[in-house]
Design a protein around this motif. Structure first.
Motif, PDB file in Angstrom:
ATOM      1  N   ALA A  50     -67.030  85.789  29.762  1.00 45.24           N
ATOM      2  CA  ALA A  50     -65.637  85.334  29.859  1.00 45.24           C
ATOM      3  C   ALA A  50     -65.040  85.751  31.207  1.00 45.24           C
ATOM      4  O   ALA A  50     -64.349  84.956  31.864  1.00 45.24           O
ATOM      5  N   ALA A  51     -65.309  86.974  31.635  1.00 41.28           N
ATOM      6  CA  ALA A  51     -64.794  87.456  32.925  1.00 41.28           C
ATOM      7  C   ALA A  51     -65.441  86.687  34.081  1.00 41.28           C
ATOM      8  O   ALA A  51     -64.755  86.325  35.051  1.00 41.28           O
ATOM      9  N   MET A  52     -66.737  86.412  33.982  1.00 40.31           N
ATOM     10  CA  MET A  52     -67.419  85.662  35.040  1.00 40.31           C
ATOM     11  C   MET A  52     -66.907  84.214  35.091  1.00 40.31           C
ATOM     12  O   MET A  52     -66.782  83.644  36.174  1.00 40.31           O
ATOM     13  N   ARG A  53     -66.603  83.641  33.929  1.00 42.70           N
ATOM     14  CA  ARG A  53     -66.058  82.280  33.874  1.00 42.70           C
ATOM     15  C   ARG A  53     -64.694  82.238  34.579  1.00 42.70           C
ATOM     16  O   ARG A  53     -64.411  81.327  35.351  1.00 42.70           O
ATOM     17  N   ARG A  54     -63.849  83.248  34.321  1.00 39.17           N
ATOM     18  CA  ARG A  54     -62.529  83.310  34.978  1.00 39.17           C
ATOM     19  C   ARG A  54     -62.661  83.369  36.500  1.00 39.17           C
ATOM     20  O   ARG A  54     -61.784  82.899  37.223  1.00 39.17           O
ATOM     21  N   GLU A  55     -63.750  83.966  36.986  1.00 44.45           N
ATOM     22  CA  GLU A  55     -63.960  84.093  38.438  1.00 44.45           C
ATOM     23  C   GLU A  55     -64.725  82.905  39.014  1.00 44.45           C
ATOM     24  O   GLU A  55     -65.076  82.903  40.199  1.00 44.45           O
ATOM     25  N   GLY A  56     -65.015  81.907  38.176  1.00 43.50           N
ATOM     26  CA  GLY A  56     -65.694  80.712  38.658  1.00 43.50           C
ATOM     27  C   GLY A  56     -67.171  80.897  38.951  1.00 43.50           C
ATOM     28  O   GLY A  56     -67.745  80.153  39.750  1.00 43.50           O
ATOM     29  N   LEU A  57     -67.799  81.869  38.302  1.00 42.42           N
ATOM     30  CA  LEU A  57     -69.213  82.156  38.543  1.00 42.42           C
ATOM     31  C   LEU A  57     -70.138  81.455  37.558  1.00 42.42           C
ATOM     32  O   LEU A  57     -71.303  81.191  37.888  1.00 42.42           O
ATOM     33  N   VAL A  58     -69.644  81.197  36.351  1.00 38.52           N
ATOM     34  CA  VAL A  58     -70.443  80.541  35.322  1.00 38.52           C
ATOM     35  C   VAL A  58     -69.588  79.514  34.586  1.00 38.52           C
ATOM     36  O   VAL A  58     -68.363  79.565  34.627  1.00 38.52           O
ATOM     37  N   THR A  59     -70.288  78.613  33.920  1.00 46.55           N
ATOM     38  CA  THR A  59     -69.650  77.703  32.984  1.00 46.55           C
ATOM     39  C   THR A  59     -70.249  78.005  31.620  1.00 46.55           C
ATOM     40  O   THR A  59     -71.347  78.570  31.533  1.00 46.55           O
ATOM     41  N   ARG A  79     -67.895  92.365  52.193  1.00 51.11           N
ATOM     42  CA  ARG A  79     -68.640  91.162  52.578  1.00 51.11           C
ATOM     43  C   ARG A  79     -67.863  89.886  52.255  1.00 51.11           C
ATOM     44  O   ARG A  79     -68.392  88.789  52.333  1.00 51.11           O
ATOM     45  N   GLY A  80     -66.581  90.058  51.863  1.00 46.52           N
ATOM     46  CA  GLY A  80     -65.745  88.902  51.580  1.00 46.52           C
ATOM     47  C   GLY A  80     -65.971  88.282  50.216  1.00 46.52           C
ATOM     48  O   GLY A  80     -65.543  87.156  49.969  1.00 46.52           O
ATOM     49  N   ILE A  81     -66.632  88.998  49.322  1.00 47.02           N
ATOM     50  CA  ILE A  81     -66.921  88.489  47.977  1.00 47.02           C
ATOM     51  C   ILE A  81     -65.896  89.073  47.024  1.00 47.02           C
ATOM     52  O   ILE A  81     -65.940  90.254  46.699  1.00 47.02           O
ATOM     53  N   LYS A  82     -64.975  88.213  46.597  1.00 45.33           N
ATOM     54  CA  LYS A  82     -63.900  88.665  45.713  1.00 45.33           C
ATOM     55  C   LYS A  82     -64.179  88.238  44.281  1.00 45.33           C
ATOM     56  O   LYS A  82     -64.797  87.203  44.039  1.00 45.33           O
ATOM     57  N   GLY A  83     -63.703  89.052  43.339  1.00 47.46           N
ATOM     58  CA  GLY A  83     -63.818  88.702  41.930  1.00 47.46           C
ATOM     59  C   GLY A  83     -65.173  88.970  41.309  1.00 47.46           C
ATOM     60  O   GLY A  83     -65.424  88.544  40.191  1.00 47.46           O
ATOM     61  N   VAL A  84     -66.036  89.663  42.014  1.00 48.14           N
ATOM     62  CA  VAL A  84     -67.369  89.973  41.478  1.00 48.14           C
ATOM     63  C   VAL A  84     -67.436  91.465  41.209  1.00 48.14           C
ATOM     64  O   VAL A  84     -67.122  92.276  42.080  1.00 48.14           O
ATOM     65  N   ARG A 107     -73.771  77.770  25.598  1.00 45.25           N
ATOM     66  CA  ARG A 107     -74.763  77.869  26.663  1.00 45.25           C
ATOM     67  C   ARG A 107     -74.040  78.219  27.960  1.00 45.25           C
ATOM     68  O   ARG A 107     -73.028  77.613  28.299  1.00 45.25           O
ATOM     69  N   VAL A 108     -74.600  79.172  28.668  1.00 45.05           N
ATOM     70  CA  VAL A 108     -74.001  79.678  29.902  1.00 45.05           C
ATOM     71  C   VAL A 108     -74.878  79.257  31.070  1.00 45.05           C
ATOM     72  O   VAL A 108     -76.105  79.382  31.006  1.00 45.05           O
ATOM     73  N   ASP A 109     -74.260  78.770  32.133  1.00 43.00           N
ATOM     74  CA  ASP A 109     -74.997  78.379  33.334  1.00 43.00           C
ATOM     75  C   ASP A 109     -74.200  78.809  34.557  1.00 43.00           C
ATOM     76  O   ASP A 109     -72.979  78.994  34.488  1.00 43.00           O
ATOM     77  N   LEU A 110     -74.887  78.941  35.676  1.00 44.23           N
ATOM     78  CA  LEU A 110     -74.230  79.305  36.930  1.00 44.23           C
ATOM     79  C   LEU A 110     -73.478  78.120  37.511  1.00 44.23           C
ATOM     80  O   LEU A 110     -73.934  76.981  37.432  1.00 44.23           O
ATOM     81  N   THR A 111     -72.348  78.407  38.121  1.00 44.19           N
ATOM     82  CA  THR A 111     -71.652  77.407  38.929  1.00 44.19           C
ATOM     83  C   THR A 111     -72.295  77.437  40.310  1.00 44.19           C
ATOM     84  O   THR A 111     -73.131  78.313  40.618  1.00 44.19           O
ATOM     85  N   GLU A 112     -71.877  76.545  41.153  1.00 44.91           N
ATOM     86  CA  GLU A 112     -72.384  76.552  42.530  1.00 44.91           C
ATOM     87  C   GLU A 112     -72.009  77.872  43.212  1.00 44.91           C
ATOM     88  O   GLU A 112     -72.813  78.455  43.932  1.00 44.91           O
ATOM     89  N   ARG A 113     -70.784  78.345  42.963  1.00 50.35           N
ATOM     90  CA  ARG A 113     -70.362  79.627  43.551  1.00 50.35           C
ATOM     91  C   ARG A 113     -71.260  80.753  43.055  1.00 50.35           C
ATOM     92  O   ARG A 113     -71.729  81.586  43.840  1.00 50.35           O
ATOM     93  N   GLY A 114     -71.493  80.815  41.741  1.00 51.95           N
ATOM     94  CA  GLY A 114     -72.349  81.857  41.186  1.00 51.95           C
ATOM     95  C   GLY A 114     -73.739  81.814  41.791  1.00 51.95           C
ATOM     96  O   GLY A 114     -74.291  82.836  42.212  1.00 51.95           O
TER      97      GLY A 114
END
Length: 140
Positions: free
Chosen positions: A55-64, A12-17, A75-82
């Motif tokens: 940490a892995a999700m942060r590297r993929e730009g999914l969370v801050t 589906r074109g979703i990389k890094g997840v 504190r962990v939050d979703l990025t726009e991509r996530g």
């Protein structure tokens, strides 16, 4: 199974997840920012496991993640991509549950029952303990 689910993302074109990201991403989407400890407790996972996953999700730009109320928390939050991936991840989650139910119907012993029995057996005696009991080291 995780590798094949990851292939669904890639198709589906979703990389890094990775599949292990699904539950934390969905939880954050529904609760808003959480500390790593709060996220771990809400998912029934260890702090260490969730810290590594974050940490892995942060590297993929999914969370801050940013410092929490005190210096020891993050504190962990979703990025726009996530956040944008959550609808697909929720759909995949439902499809995965339907697939497991389908497999349960095909197997002589339901997969969910076997997994639960395995979890209880490993609580009684860990995998590490079991391996050590069988380990015969070669002479040096």
């Amino acid at each position: 199974m995780d590798a094949e689910i990851e292939q669904v993302y890639l198709a589906r074109g979703i990389k890094g997840v990775r599949p292990r990201f699904a539950y934390p991403l969905v939880r954050l989407a529904h609760t808003g920012p959480l500390t790593i400890r709060e996220l771990a407790e809400s998912l029934g996972r260890s702090h260490s496991a969730i810290s590594q996953t974050v940490a892995a999700m942060r590297r993929e730009g999914l969370v801050t993640s940013e410092p929490g109320p005190d210096a020891r928390t993050r504190r962990v939050d979703l990025t726009e991509r996530g956040r944008s991936l959550v609808p697909f991840i929720e759909a995949e989650w439902r499809a995965t549950h339907a697939t497991v139910a389908e497999l349960d119907a095909e197997l002589p012993h339901p997969l969910t029952t076997v997994v639960e029995e395995l979890r209880r057996a490993l609580e009684r005696r860990s995998m590490r303990q079991r391996v050590l009991e069988h380990l015969v080291e070669p002479p040096r």
